[in-house]
Design a protein around this motif. Sequence first.
Motif, PDB file in Angstrom:
ATOM      1  N   THR A 164       0.849  -1.181   0.000  1.00 12.74           N
ATOM      2  CA  THR A 164       0.000   0.000   0.000  1.00 12.74           C
ATOM      3  C   THR A 164       0.891   1.240   0.000  1.00 12.74           C
ATOM      4  O   THR A 164       2.011   1.213   0.519  1.00 12.74           O
ATOM      5  CB  THR A 164      -0.939   0.018   1.235  1.00 12.74           C
ATOM      6  OG1 THR A 164      -0.159  -0.124   2.418  1.00 12.74           O
ATOM      7  CG2 THR A 164      -1.946  -1.110   1.176  1.00 12.74           C
ATOM      8  N   VAL A 165       0.379   2.300  -0.618  1.00 13.10           N
ATOM      9  CA  VAL A 165       1.168   3.524  -0.749  1.00 13.10           C
ATOM     10  C   VAL A 165       0.334   4.708  -0.298  1.00 13.10           C
ATOM     11  O   VAL A 165      -0.895   4.622  -0.216  1.00 13.10           O
ATOM     12  CB  VAL A 165       1.644   3.727  -2.214  1.00 13.10           C
ATOM     13  CG1 VAL A 165       2.519   2.563  -2.664  1.00 13.10           C
ATOM     14  CG2 VAL A 165       0.460   3.918  -3.162  1.00 13.10           C
ATOM     15  N   GLY A 166       1.007   5.816   0.003  1.00 13.70           N
ATOM     16  CA  GLY A 166       0.287   7.013   0.414  1.00 13.70           C
ATOM     17  C   GLY A 166       1.206   8.213   0.418  1.00 13.70           C
ATOM     18  O   GLY A 166       2.419   8.084   0.227  1.00 13.70           O
ATOM     19  N   ASP A 167       0.593   9.373   0.692  1.00 17.24           N
ATOM     20  CA  ASP A 167       1.382  10.604   0.797  1.00 17.24           C
ATOM     21  C   ASP A 167       2.424  10.464   1.895  1.00 17.24           C
ATOM     22  O   ASP A 167       3.522  10.996   1.789  1.00 17.24           O
ATOM     23  CB  ASP A 167       0.482  11.793   1.161  1.00 17.24           C
ATOM     24  CG  ASP A 167      -0.426  12.176   0.021  1.00 17.24           C
ATOM     25  OD1 ASP A 167      -0.176  11.704  -1.101  1.00 17.24           O
ATOM     26  OD2 ASP A 167      -1.376  12.946   0.255  1.00 17.24           O
ATOM     27  N   ASP A 168       2.032   9.796   2.977  1.00 19.62           N
ATOM     28  CA  ASP A 168       2.970   9.591   4.084  1.00 19.62           C
ATOM     29  C   ASP A 168       2.767   8.194   4.655  1.00 19.62           C
ATOM     30  O   ASP A 168       1.879   7.449   4.231  1.00 19.62           O
ATOM     31  CB  ASP A 168       2.816  10.677   5.154  1.00 19.62           C
ATOM     32  CG  ASP A 168       1.402  10.755   5.705  1.00 19.62           C
ATOM     33  OD1 ASP A 168       0.687   9.732   5.667  1.00 19.62           O
ATOM     34  OD2 ASP A 168       1.006  11.837   6.168  1.00 19.62           O
ATOM     35  N   CYS A 169       3.623   7.846   5.614  1.00 18.98           N
ATOM     36  CA  CYS A 169       3.630   6.502   6.175  1.00 18.98           C
ATOM     37  C   CYS A 169       2.319   6.185   6.880  1.00 18.98           C
ATOM     38  O   CYS A 169       1.823   5.057   6.802  1.00 18.98           O
ATOM     39  CB  CYS A 169       4.823   6.388   7.124  1.00 18.98           C
ATOM     40  SG  CYS A 169       5.185   4.721   7.613  1.00 18.98           S
ATOM     41  N   ASP A 170       1.736   7.176   7.574  1.00 19.72           N
ATOM     42  CA  ASP A 170       0.473   6.933   8.262  1.00 19.72           C
ATOM     43  C   ASP A 170      -0.623   6.534   7.274  1.00 19.72           C
ATOM     44  O   ASP A 170      -1.419   5.639   7.546  1.00 19.72           O
ATOM     45  CB  ASP A 170       0.024   8.195   9.029  1.00 19.72           C
ATOM     46  CG  ASP A 170       0.756   8.340  10.359  1.00 19.72           C
ATOM     47  OD1 ASP A 170       1.443   7.378  10.768  1.00 19.72           O
ATOM     48  OD2 ASP A 170       0.644   9.418  10.978  1.00 19.72           O
ATOM     49  N   MET A 171      -0.670   7.211   6.125  1.00 17.57           N
ATOM     50  CA  MET A 171      -1.709   6.889   5.142  1.00 17.57           C
ATOM     51  C   MET A 171      -1.469   5.505   4.533  1.00 17.57           C
ATOM     52  O   MET A 171      -2.408   4.713   4.382  1.00 17.57           O
ATOM     53  CB  MET A 171      -1.768   7.965   4.052  1.00 17.57           C
ATOM     54  CG  MET A 171      -2.861   7.727   3.027  1.00 17.57           C
ATOM     55  SD  MET A 171      -4.512   7.449   3.732  1.00 17.57           S
ATOM     56  CE  MET A 171      -5.144   9.126   3.811  1.00 17.57           C
ATOM     57  N   ALA A 172      -0.225   5.181   4.196  1.00 20.11           N
ATOM     58  CA  ALA A 172       0.067   3.852   3.640  1.00 20.11           C
ATOM     59  C   ALA A 172      -0.302   2.768   4.656  1.00 20.11           C
ATOM     60  O   ALA A 172      -0.839   1.715   4.291  1.00 20.11           O
ATOM     61  CB  ALA A 172       1.537   3.759   3.246  1.00 20.11           C
ATOM     62  N   LEU A 173      -0.060   3.051   5.940  1.00 20.83           N
ATOM     63  CA  LEU A 173      -0.386   2.089   7.002  1.00 20.83           C
ATOM     64  C   LEU A 173      -1.900   1.975   7.198  1.00 20.83           C
ATOM     65  O   LEU A 173      -2.439   0.873   7.327  1.00 20.83           O
ATOM     66  CB  LEU A 173       0.304   2.518   8.301  1.00 20.83           C
ATOM     67  CG  LEU A 173       0.050   1.672   9.547  1.00 20.83           C
ATOM     68  CD1 LEU A 173       0.357   0.201   9.295  1.00 20.83           C
ATOM     69  CD2 LEU A 173       0.904   2.177  10.704  1.00 20.83           C
TER      70      LEU A 173
END
Length: 210
Positions: A164-173
Amino acid sequence: MTNPLSTTEIAQQLIRAGSEIVDSGLALASAGNLSIRLDDDHFMVTASGTWLNRLDRTSFSIMDLAGDVVEGADKPSSEWKLHQRAYLARPDIGSVVHVHPAHAILLDALGHPVRLVTLDHAYYVGSIGRTPYHPNGSDELADTAAEQLAEHNCVIMGNHGSTTVGDDCDMALRRALNLENAAELTYRALLAGNGDLEFPWGSEPHLHHA
Ligand SMILES: [Zn+2]
């Protein structure tokens, strides 16, 4: 894009995410690997053999997008190509989380799509890509996942895990957690005899909280 955080702060984010991942059961023992983008050409990734709930300052490699280690631990995660190809395919993302969530892997292996049930699933997961099984650390695994990541923020890699990916680590998590929760609810729905749940799309989902 350049990450405004220092490398120490970025390592701290990865250390915290690693312990949350193990606490929530998304990865067991030394499974899984995480990264955060530093700038247009560099990312920090967990090193080979690290346990996600035992990360410290020495547990990371800094790599460039050509695939060379430029600082930190000599041996990056065996899945470093997955992270490298994800950043190449998605210049917009700031973090990649790769874990081994049991229900998502099981449902996919059984040939069942993961259904989005709750508003959180719709908002955070949105859509899910998948790839066939490829060996750990291979170019095929990294390239096929990156191809799917071009279109989806969540990808299930057959008989292996999720990325999973995201703008930041919290979003990817958050995306990894919601993907696995969606898989768990889909599994329960199948046990209850309902295999074709659909989220009531119609308007873009917006969260009233968070
Ligand atoms: Zn893996």
